[in-house]
Design an enzyme around this catalytic site. Structure first.
Site, PDB file in Angstrom:
ATOM      1  N   GLY A   1       0.802  -1.230   0.000  1.00  0.00           N
ATOM      2  CA  GLY A   1       0.000   0.000   0.000  1.00  0.00           C
ATOM      3  C   GLY A   1       0.829   1.271   0.000  1.00  0.00           C
TER       4      GLY A   1
ATOM      5  N   LYS B   1       5.136  16.900  -3.756  1.00  0.00           N
ATOM      6  CA  LYS B   1       5.357  17.128  -2.324  1.00  0.00           C
ATOM      7  C   LYS B   1       6.359  18.262  -2.092  1.00  0.00           C
ATOM      8  CE  LYS B   1       4.290  12.305  -1.188  1.00  0.00           C
ATOM      9  NZ  LYS B   1       4.839  10.945  -1.155  1.00  0.00           N
TER      10      LYS B   1
HETATM   11  N1  HSE Z   1       3.216   6.670  -3.157  1.00  0.00           N
HETATM   12  C1  HSE Z   1       3.550   7.532  -2.082  1.00  0.00           C
HETATM   13  C2  HSE Z   1       4.914   7.146  -1.551  1.00  0.00           C
HETATM   14  C3  HSE Z   1       2.506   7.406  -1.015  1.00  0.00           C
HETATM   15  O1  HSE Z   1       5.376   6.066  -1.888  1.00  0.00           O
HETATM   16  O2  HSE Z   1       5.524   7.915  -0.824  1.00  0.00           O
HETATM   17  C4  HSE Z   1       2.586   8.436   0.053  1.00  0.00           C
HETATM   18  O3  HSE Z   1       2.416   9.727  -0.453  1.00  0.00           O
END
Ligand code: HSE
Length: 356
Positions: free
Chosen positions: A192, A210
């Protein structure tokens, strides 16, 4: 505002990894959340395309369900709508409609907030409702709260972070266990961590969103995400790791922001880091952010950057935060940014890019 609320009613839109984790915490931690907020936090409605087919955690069976997000945002009793579906299309409609209908908005959506966060905050502000986005960056690390509140008194000069758990998990496993890229990516998906389209992770676009959000918080500027230099991890191979090891270095996908008199330098790219650097010790799905302030100097934040429960904690914390704001009767909402207004982004020339 809603000072006479006797419970905080929440609608969850999206029950994927983050939605599932959020629901689990809201149910299992219900008693303590009520003590923290002062009133119970009740999930009033669940929405996802598969909501009628999926197995829900114990305690969630009696919650109203719908496949139509419009029912959630129009629900007369719901105070907070958490958008946990991702993407920038329907997700944007959900937040806008929730705010227009007098609900608070909570989101874990970095792509949406990197591209439209300022406009959405404007709408929230106009409607007098909170908008919160802690879960959009670095999962379980409360880095927004740190920049907005904890060290708001400082003037940030530089920042470097490992902001994608999937890439960090892949790079660490390649280095430690000599495992292949595809195999580790499949595991990250199973756990996940990975995005629905994992190219967002491995090509660096998730980390870039981000970084754009953190740059807005730290430096008060509105950064067009497309302007950030980005390079993913697809080309990193076991040969790179063996050369790095000979130099006593490792490789991490690093997000860097550095302010100078020439402007703000922002980049996302695989970076050689000396093994002695604190960021080099960040392994697996963990994230970390190093911040350099003009007065407070270095601070470092570490935690799980991905996964249903760490990210779920950030969403639930935002829900509690929104509840506190609604209970406070304040007319002016607390901005999800550190600056009251964001200014234009002044990019530094590429030749000024340096390693942290
Ligand atoms: N896909 C993102 C990661 C999930 O692996 O950091 C969290 O933002």
């Amino acid at each position: 505002m809603i000072a006479d609320m006797d419970s905080l009613k929440v609608g969850l839109v999206g029950l994927g990894n983050v939605g599932g984790g959020t629901l689990q915490i809201l149910i299992e931690n219900k008693e303590q959340l009520a003590h923290k907020l002062g009133i119970p936090v009740d999930v009033a409605m669940l929405c996802s395309r598969s909501v009628h087919r999926r197995k829900l955690p114990a305690g969630a069976e009696s919650i109203a369900r719908t496949t139509d997000w419009r029912e959630v945002v129009a629900h007369p009793e719901i105070d907070v709508v958490a958008e946990l579906i991702g993407g920038t299309g329907v997700a944007s409609e959900v937040i806008e409609a929730a705010l227009a209908n007098g609900k608070a908005g909570v989101t874990a959506n970095k792509e949406l907030m990197a591209k439209r966060g300022v406009d959405l905050w404007q709408k929230a502000s106009e409607s007098g409702r909170p908008l919160a986005m802690e879960a959009s960056v670095a999962g379980g690390i409360p880095i927004h709260t740190v920049l907005r509140e904890g060290i708001v008194g400082d003037r940030i000069e530089a920042m470097a972070g490992i902001l994608n758990g999937t890439c960090n998990f892949i790079l660490t496993e390649m280095e430690k266990a000599g495992r292949g890229f595809d195999e580790v990516l499949a595991e990250a998906q199973q756990l996940g961590y990975a995005e629905a389209d994992p190219s967002a992770d491995v090509d660096g676009y998730d980390a870039r969103s981000k970084l754009a959000i953190l740059a807005a918080l730290a430096f008060g500027c509105r950064v067009p995400v497309e302007d950030i230099y980005v390079e993913g991890i697809r080309r990193v191979s076991d040969v790179d790791f063996s050369y790095a090891a000979q130099l006593r270095h490792t490789i991490r996908l690093l997000c860097v922001a550095r302010l100078s008199s020439e402007g703000l330098a922002l980049s996302v790219r695989p970076t050689l880091l000396p093994k002695s650097a604190i960021l080099a010790s960040v392994s697996g799905s963990y994230n970390a952010v190093w911040v350099k302030g003009a007065y407070g100097s270095d601070t470092f934040y570490y935690g799980r950057g991905a996964g249903p429960l760490p990210t779920g904690v950030a969403v639930v914390s935002d829900i509690v935060h929104a509840g506190r704001e609604l209970l406070s009767c304040r007319q002016n909402r607390v901005s999800p940014y550190s600056f009251r207004q964001l200014s234009a982004y002044r990019p530094a020339p590429p030749e000024s890019f340096k390693q942290p």
